[in-house]
Design an enzyme around this catalytic site. Sequence first.
Site, PDB file in Angstrom:
ATOM      1  N   TYR A 144      84.361 -18.462  86.860  1.00  0.00           N
ATOM      2  CA  TYR A 144      84.108 -19.310  85.683  1.00  0.00           C
ATOM      3  C   TYR A 144      85.435 -19.935  85.305  1.00  0.00           C
ATOM      4  O   TYR A 144      86.453 -19.239  85.203  1.00  0.00           O
ATOM      5  CB  TYR A 144      83.576 -18.459  84.533  1.00  0.00           C
ATOM      6  CG  TYR A 144      83.456 -19.189  83.206  1.00  0.00           C
ATOM      7  CD1 TYR A 144      84.308 -18.884  82.135  1.00  0.00           C
ATOM      8  CD2 TYR A 144      82.514 -20.190  83.017  1.00  0.00           C
ATOM      9  CE1 TYR A 144      84.204 -19.549  80.918  1.00  0.00           C
ATOM     10  CE2 TYR A 144      82.404 -20.865  81.796  1.00  0.00           C
ATOM     11  CZ  TYR A 144      83.251 -20.539  80.751  1.00  0.00           C
ATOM     12  OH  TYR A 144      83.155 -21.199  79.548  1.00  0.00           O
ATOM     13  N   ASP A 239      93.359 -20.546  88.921  1.00  0.00           N
ATOM     14  CA  ASP A 239      92.964 -20.441  87.517  1.00  0.00           C
ATOM     15  C   ASP A 239      93.366 -19.031  87.057  1.00  0.00           C
ATOM     16  O   ASP A 239      92.658 -18.068  87.300  1.00  0.00           O
ATOM     17  CB  ASP A 239      91.455 -20.652  87.378  1.00  0.00           C
ATOM     18  CG  ASP A 239      90.998 -20.421  85.951  1.00  0.00           C
ATOM     19  OD1 ASP A 239      89.813 -20.680  85.646  1.00  0.00           O
ATOM     20  OD2 ASP A 239      91.817 -19.966  85.125  1.00  0.00           O
ATOM     21  N   LYS A 267      94.606 -17.788  77.075  1.00  0.00           N
ATOM     22  CA  LYS A 267      94.547 -16.409  76.572  1.00  0.00           C
ATOM     23  C   LYS A 267      95.933 -15.851  76.174  1.00  0.00           C
ATOM     24  O   LYS A 267      96.488 -16.222  75.159  1.00  0.00           O
ATOM     25  CB  LYS A 267      93.842 -15.523  77.612  1.00  0.00           C
ATOM     26  CG  LYS A 267      92.359 -15.938  77.799  1.00  0.00           C
ATOM     27  CD  LYS A 267      91.647 -15.064  78.790  1.00  0.00           C
ATOM     28  CE  LYS A 267      90.326 -15.643  79.181  1.00  0.00           C
ATOM     29  NZ  LYS A 267      89.218 -15.293  78.289  1.00  0.00           N
TER      30      LYS A 267
END
Length: 427
Positions: A144, A239, A267
């Site tokens: 994702y 990613d 994050k």
Amino acid sequence: MKTKKSENLYKKSLKIMPGGVNSPVRAFKAVGGNPLFIAKAKGSKIYDVDGNEFIDYVLSWGPIILGHAYPSVVKALKKAIERGTSYGAPTELEIKLAELIKKAFPSMEKIRMVSSGTEATMSAIRVARGFTKRDKVLKFEGCYHGHVDGLLVSAGSGGATFSIPDSLGVPQSYTSETIVLPFNNKEALKNTIKEHWKDIACVIVEPVIGNMGCILPKDDFLKLLREETEKYGIILIFDEVMTGFRVSYGGAQQYYGIKPDLTCLGKVIGGGLPVGAYGGKREIMSMVAPEGGVYQAGTLSGNPIAMTAGIETLKVLSKTSTYKSLEKTMQYLEEGLKDSAKRAGAKVKFYRAGTMFCTYFTENEVIDAKTAKTSDTEKFKKFFHGMLKNGVYLAPSQFEAGFISLSHSQKDIEKTIQRAYKVLKTI
Ligand code: KE4
């Protein structure tokens, strides 16, 4: 466990927000029951509005690696806020955070700050397309990369050749440029790149898949990925929104010794405030406006408050003692959970990379999305709710990763292990 106040708030939030939440996974749909509304958090603990205390292994899905309301972060934020929250003009703080990131990720020669991981991946893909003048993007099942239209796909029945949108509102034309392959499948990768390389701008991959639990790259899969993309002039995008500073201080690229062309972060680098970033080779990043012709912009990109939280967080992470302590805690938790499962006779598979982990309720080796989905989600639901009742807050889905923080104490881990044994015995 009293949950009256949470239930009342949930009823209210359902009236005004889709699903009563601001991000789907928070609604507990994958585990059933109603979400708990959180009142405050400190260190390794979160407290809901009914006063229940939990040891937190979600940590806002990764960012809170130091622990909630970490003193030096709070102190710096209080001072920063007195200087205003956002100017829409450059500040020294953006340079400071970019330099801290580059020290940990030397492959990121030039960096652009954005406000989320989705913005980072969406922009990195645009830059890759602008640089290579090619249109196709190759991704892997189970990964994702944020809610980027073209990446909300699952493998079409034709496997490598075409993908189908797995969200309403995404036109087929948007996903026709996306190729989806199974992770850890060397043959599929080599054959697909050999056949389609002329059209492939980039490969984007979670080097450790944290959005399907915790799936590790098998022997040399990432090395092959690097070789094949190098050979055909395809941009390799890591990613590392989740793995960055999680798998190690230098992310999965340091841990596995692979140098991507572009890296996406999020994050942890915001320390709990909205920050994303993408960056990489100078010649590629020079394509980004206003230096080059690939447009990307953002009102709150690099804002001084988020930069301050990121800088303070990375300052603590840059101390070697930090990762020694994180590793010790994680080892203790890993051994304890495996031992609890064994003593309880529970058939689970535990995987971790650095301080992200997942317990799958399956006896199969989990190497890709397909094998991850052999997990018994009914058992996971019972485990989740059993642990919640015992004051342990796990990710409300079998297919999410768990995290620890610098604030998780020996006591926290001991309690978690004991409660896991108690709960697993009942499943
Ligand atoms: P955000 O736009 O949510 O900041 O980042 C998107 C993203 C990109 N890449 C990876 C590897 C990610 O894990 C994420 C976001 N992760 C999810 C957790 N599975 C965020 C939690 C949520 O969606 O609420």
